[in-house]
Design an enzyme around this catalytic site. Structure first.
Site, PDB file in Angstrom:
ATOM      1  CB  SER A 198      48.061  69.165  12.779  1.00  0.00           C
ATOM      2  OG  SER A 198      48.013  68.309  13.888  1.00  0.00           O
ATOM      3  CG  ASP A 407      55.866  68.838  15.138  1.00  0.00           C
ATOM      4  OD1 ASP A 407      55.467  68.740  16.309  1.00  0.00           O
ATOM      5  OD2 ASP A 407      55.274  68.324  14.171  1.00  0.00           O
ATOM      6  CG  HIS A 470      52.251  70.087  15.318  1.00  0.00           C
ATOM      7  ND1 HIS A 470      52.615  68.979  14.590  1.00  0.00           N
ATOM      8  CD2 HIS A 470      50.901  70.020  15.440  1.00  0.00           C
ATOM      9  CE1 HIS A 470      51.534  68.277  14.286  1.00  0.00           C
ATOM     10  NE2 HIS A 470      50.487  68.888  14.786  1.00  0.00           N
TER      11      HIS A 470
END
Length: 493
Positions: A198, A407, A470
């Site tokens: 991320s 995601d 994600h």
């Protein structure tokens, strides 16, 4: 016998039942800010038992602090787990979480670390931990770091030490690594990687570039940098955001008509609409996007398991006031949500026995928060990280860029788009990669040691089609372990 430990979160219980003790802790924090303390190189605690885990730990673990800014007394906290295979030669990975300011404890207990929480409703007792059968520490030593300052158990004596950004925080990680390797020279010859998911995917290549620059300038200790893995990495480039609408169309979140109208009226730029029709279309699409979990579009929408931002956080008179403001536990998500494990981490990390076992310094962190995203200033001063990726891969450093295929936060379409912009030659063209005879995702390898891979489910016995999120290791641990092990061992995916 099963370990019996005080079940009340240390600071949460203190707030609710012992106001005088809370005032004492606040006073200790103020004294820490006013009085100079020696900056440590690495003050290590060997951890042999963890609250909630039955018996002694079957792996070597230590925790500690490393000073990274003498002026503010800033220290980064770390968890180090030695490889369970061949620690003398296995890779060492420095792993930090996203946010920015999400604790590396998330990676240690929910994602790639050697233990995981037992998913059962919190009942006031210390949450239970068991072995994670897909821990990457089976094949690598991992240095989980709470970075930047203000993340997890990392702290500063002077509130100014919390005012950081991409560039300053990444430079502090370089300071951290040099000091940590000074105190752990036996790992200097091991292959070294920097990794993260991320938002950490944005700063990871910057940290790696700082290390590479130091190697070229022969700054000691010379870290044996080999490359970096990043998952669903944010770049802060418009490519990330502009890929969301095509992604929504490809997964049936928006209709053909909406997508075609957006294409015509926005001309590929969905971030800064230049006409009202484009703006209206983007708003309609955003409303439709709100109907799905952006981190995993096939999952139920669950609360974010970290305290909500305080409305007055940015209006306080001083950063010091923000620093000593307590947040309280997050809202409880439904059992079965991925975020429930993060919810449990709040009570585990704030437990008195946990504080003691990890060697946390008294008075430095009033309330452990998983993602301390909103409470301190942070400058997003690296415009985007794509140039860092290009610089590192052009030098031949190995890179694994992977994406959970479901995601919507950082869609794989955008990630693969900026990789393709490098115009590197294709070494191994687009194909499936497998576990147990099933496709676990798809991958392509480019020149300059750059591998891109998607992560999906490959276990038909689960009777599910849910794909990678994600943070793909949250719900695809087996696939991520196989991918990481093969890549670290220099085997084809």
């Amino acid at each position: 016998m099963k370990e019996r430990t005080s079940s009340k979160p240390r600071f949460h219980a203190g707030r609710r039942h012992y106001p005088s003790l809370l005032l004492l802790r606040l006073l200790v924090c103020l004294l820490l800010a006013l009085q100079p303390l020696p900056l440590s190189g690495a003050a290590a605690t060997v951890v042999t038992h963890l609250p909630g885990f039955d018996g002694a730990l079957p792996f070597y673990m230590e925790t500690g602090y490393v000073g990274v800014d003498e002026a503010t007394g800033a220290e980064l906290f770390y968890y180090f787990v030695e490889s369970e295979r061949r620690p003398s030669t296995d890779p060492v990975i420095m792993w930090h979480s996203g946010g920015p300011r999400c604790s590396a404890l998330s990676a240690l207990t929910v994602q790639i670390g050697p233990v995981k929480f037992v998913e059962r409703r919190y009942d006031g007792t210390v949450p239970r931990l068991v072995r994670n059968p897909y821990s990457l520490t089976q094949v690598a030593s991992i240095l989980f770091v709470d970075s930047p300052v203000g993340t997890g158990f990392s702290y500063a004596r002077d509130p100014k030490g919390y005012d950081l950004g991409d560039i300053s925080a990444s430079a502090q990680v370089l300071t951290f690594l040099r000091k940590w390797f000074d105190d752990h020279p036996r790992y200097l010859s091991n292959p070294f990687y920097v990794g993260g998911d991320s938002y950490a995917g944005k700063t990871t290549p910057l940290i790696a570039q700082y290390i590479s620059d130091g190697i070229e300038e022969m700054q000691y200790p010379l870290i044996n940098l080999k490359g970096y893995p990043v998952g669903n990495p944010i770049t802060r480039d418009k490519i990330d955001d502009n890929s969301k609408i095509p992604y929504c169309h490809s997964f049936g979140i928006i209709s053909d008509q909406l997508y075609e109208a957006a294409e015509i009226n926005c001309k590929g730029d969905y971030i800064n609409p230049t006409n009202k029709l484009c703006a209206d279309l983007v708003q309609t699409i955003n409303d439709l996007k709100s109907e799905v979990d952006k981190e995993g579009i096939l999952d139920a929408i669950c609360p974010f398991a970290s305290p909500k931002p305080r409305r007055d956080a940015y209006r306080r008179k001083s950063l010091a006031e923000e620093h000593y403001q307590l947040s309280g536990p997050p809202n409880e998500p439904p059992l079965g949500c991925v975020s429930y494990r993060y919810y449990l981490s709040y009570f585990w990390a704030n437990n008195i026995a946990t504080i003691a076992s990890l060697g946390i310094k008294e008075g430095t962190v009033m309330d452990w928060i998983r993602c301390n995203v909103y409470n301190y200033p942070y400058a997003h001063d690296l415009p985007n990280s794509i140039k860092c990726h290009f610089n590192l891969t052009t030098k031949g450093y190995r890179a694994l860029v992977y994406s959970g295929d479901h995601d919507l936060q950082v869609p794989f379409l955008g990630t693969h788009s900026w990789i393709r912009s490098f115009n590197f030659p294709i070494v191994d063209d687009w194909r499936a990669w497998h576990i147990d005879g099933q496709a676990a995702g798809f991958t392509i390898t480019y020149g300059n040691n750059l591998t891109f891979a998607t992560v999906k489910v490959c276990a038909p016995q689960l009777l599910t089609t849910k794909g990678g999120r994600h943070v793909a290791s949250e719900n695809r641990p087996k696939e991520c372990f196989a991918m990481g092990k093969r890549w670290l061992d220099n085997d084809p995916l």
